[in-house]
Design a protein around this motif. Sequence first.
Motif, PDB file in Angstrom:
ATOM      1  N   GLN A 560       0.829  -1.205   0.000  1.00 41.34           N
ATOM      2  CA  GLN A 560       0.000   0.000   0.000  1.00 41.34           C
ATOM      3  C   GLN A 560       0.866   1.259   0.000  1.00 41.34           C
ATOM      4  O   GLN A 560       0.627   2.199  -0.758  1.00 41.34           O
ATOM      5  CB  GLN A 560      -0.911   0.008   1.231  1.00 41.34           C
ATOM      6  N   THR A 599     -10.980  -2.857   1.023  1.00 46.41           N
ATOM      7  CA  THR A 599     -10.721  -2.417   2.390  1.00 46.41           C
ATOM      8  C   THR A 599     -10.327  -3.587   3.274  1.00 46.41           C
ATOM      9  O   THR A 599     -10.598  -4.745   2.959  1.00 46.41           O
ATOM     10  CB  THR A 599     -11.954  -1.733   3.033  1.00 46.41           C
ATOM     11  N   TYR A 619      -8.805   1.194   1.038  1.00 49.10           N
ATOM     12  CA  TYR A 619      -9.539   2.459   1.047  1.00 49.10           C
ATOM     13  C   TYR A 619     -10.286   2.698   2.357  1.00 49.10           C
ATOM     14  O   TYR A 619     -11.151   3.569   2.429  1.00 49.10           O
ATOM     15  CB  TYR A 619     -10.492   2.533  -0.156  1.00 49.10           C
ATOM     16  N   ILE A 625      -5.232   5.914  -0.254  1.00 47.02           N
ATOM     17  CA  ILE A 625      -6.504   6.354  -0.848  1.00 47.02           C
ATOM     18  C   ILE A 625      -6.325   7.163  -2.136  1.00 47.02           C
ATOM     19  O   ILE A 625      -7.313   7.491  -2.794  1.00 47.02           O
ATOM     20  CB  ILE A 625      -7.346   7.169   0.162  1.00 47.02           C
ATOM     21  N   VAL A 647     -14.295   1.804  -6.697  1.00 41.74           N
ATOM     22  CA  VAL A 647     -14.106   2.055  -5.265  1.00 41.74           C
ATOM     23  C   VAL A 647     -15.284   2.827  -4.695  1.00 41.74           C
ATOM     24  O   VAL A 647     -15.826   2.473  -3.635  1.00 41.74           O
ATOM     25  CB  VAL A 647     -12.784   2.807  -5.015  1.00 41.74           C
TER      26      VAL A 647
END
Length: 773
Positions: A560, A599, A619, A625, A647
């Motif tokens: 991430q 998520t 997210y 994000i 998303v």
Amino acid sequence: MNKLGPIKPFFSIFLIVPFLVSVQLMRGQNSKEKTPVDLVYPQLDTENSRWFFFSSACRPFGMVNLSPDTETDGAWGSGYRYKVDSIRGFSHIHAWQLSGLSVMPIDLGKIDMETPQYDYSSSFDHAKEEVSPGYHKLHLDRYDIDVELTSTKRVGFHQYDFNTENGAVLINLSGQLGPSKIEDGSLEQVAPGIFEGELTNAPTMRRPKATKVFFRIVLDRDVDEVSNPWDDGKLILRLKGGTGKVKMKVALSYTSRENAKFNLEHELPHWDFGQIVQDSRSEWNQLLGRIKIKGGSEEEQRRFYTDLWHALQGRRIINDANGYYPDNTADTFKIEQLPLSESGEPLFNHFNSDSFWGAQWTINTLWQLVYPEIAESFVNSLLQYYKDGGMVPRGPAGGNYTYVMTGASSSPFIVGAYQKGIRGFDVDMAYEALKKNHMPGGIMAKAGYEHATSLGGGLGHYIEEGYVPFPLPEGQFGYHQNGPSLTLEYAYQDWCLAQFAKALGKKEDYGYFMARSKNYKNVFDPTTGWVRPKNKIGEWLEPYDPFTHGSGFSEANGAQNTWFVPHDLEGLSELMGGKAKAVAKLNQQFEEAKKLGFTSGTSHAQELHPEYSRIPINYGNQPSIQTAFIFQHLGRPDLTQYWAKEVANTVYEGLTPARGYNGDEDQGLMGSLAVLMKIGLFQMTGGTEMEPMYQITGPIFDRIEIELNPDYYEGKPIVIQAENNEGQSPYIKTASFNGKKLKDFTLSHELLVRGGTLQLKMSPPNHKDHSSN
């Protein structure tokens, strides 16, 4: 508009706003047509609520945030929790790291005063509950009492309907209340129906200094007895007059009893409960109504205004109506006063606030475009902390530094405001303050909640060696001492400061901070293709799994966090072997993340779950994000358009207490992101570049109209019109603004705020697929 000017009066934000309310919205209050307030669903995600998350009887950014509490033990899992069926009190402060003054109407005939520490809570039924922005109504089953709540900015207004001759109000001045232990409470009766007092929020690990709250209570019925039956700080006010309605005003202040009285007399001199409900409704409609939408389902429209409502709350005013505020930044507590207008109103408000960590992709863009006066007031508040305590805060509580999260997260917010022409603040002081924050001794040197030292942030290593080691050789001094995450964050924030320096003609500073902004390259491992922890002597962490949560990464994993280079995505792609390889890598991460709904579960608490923690894009928290919008910067706007809509329609959809933001909403950050995704505008750097640009990604609605504040932007309303948007096609075939074609699906801030129509022609859903080829 790049105009310098005097600080604008903050009170004009919410009082002098005739341009905000369309005739259509005003008519809606007296007809069947629904206004934005009618569409908000306050109970969204409240099964996963934390202390500051839920709001009902409050104004935008109000000092008072009055609502019922079903849980009161700790900052997490507390406040209004939808599945808990008992009310434990109605408290007036639901802020990050602060709480205060819980009250409860009761029937004395149903309480055994001889039982120590008696449970006075009452069950309630959601079927008998009404909740909307600025108003909350419910029935206490145990006591057969109807409760209605509303408020002004600094005064809570209660209305109780008693069906008993034994009506009373319990005032709770002790014990755990959300994040704070309430201590040293006192109450004094100054007239038959008037009381004043104070209480203290004891220090917490995050807020190391005590914070006092002063209050004034006025009832429209006399109190004939005050008792303390359990001798534990829970006082009972026995009411005269038997059955019927009782009204109660509760005014707050963080400075003094006298100022609590001033706030009450200034904001609520009358007893017209219905008028205050209507005033609150109108104020919320004025702000929510700046964005008008057409198209989509009713559920989608309701969810949109719920997201926008969340974007305008959580961060709370701490100054009184006369400008006095608590200054807890030094060793000695002080009461200071904000600068005042000629009429005696504060020129801006001072705030409590959670961190601006992640704000560059959320409230930076939304507030600075749609609510520039709010953004400007927050900039002035941040600079007031600098004048008082020598640092711009990351997230203050009670006039006190907390050092929440990491880096200099307020820098992008202030720089973004300046670059968009929001300049009603001391620009030279702002630059001086931010530069100090980015140097040794400034806030960038402190790790999360590092109160006593300035070693945990590893800033010295970042400057000398070009990265923050992991683990930090000096030891543990705070939280989030994650070397790679810190390096990436500092590099981006340095780039933002460099843009500010360039705008002000500070060439040497520009060169210095631009050079530092390349430090992100020093934690990229070309052999694995990921950002990776590196120790003091330059050795990569072994073994290394980029999908392991933590271990060098703040509230994220390496997969991430690798993409946290918003200021130099082309440079990052070169490290990965070129744009095509970077696109393929990120696209594969999205394909995998889609399997888990993008998520780590449906709440922040699930991020450490063995399966959810390994998700490559999350997210539900801030560190990744921005990732859907990266494709466009690497030459694939189609993939940005596709994944952004995926998303938005997966993570930020639906109306249920069971889920809503699927993670950590953090005082409007996720609400703001959801709004931006649904209107189809985004800024990768938070608008901090010399000429701020918006990415155009396609809205979920057919038509969006954004009213601009004429004190800042003199243009006409912005209209976003999407043709052929049936089935919410993700792809944009062509885009034009005021008839001029946009070749790269971007639009400058300067052009956008002149107003006009952004015309989008959407392609059929089968126009393209979402592969990286």
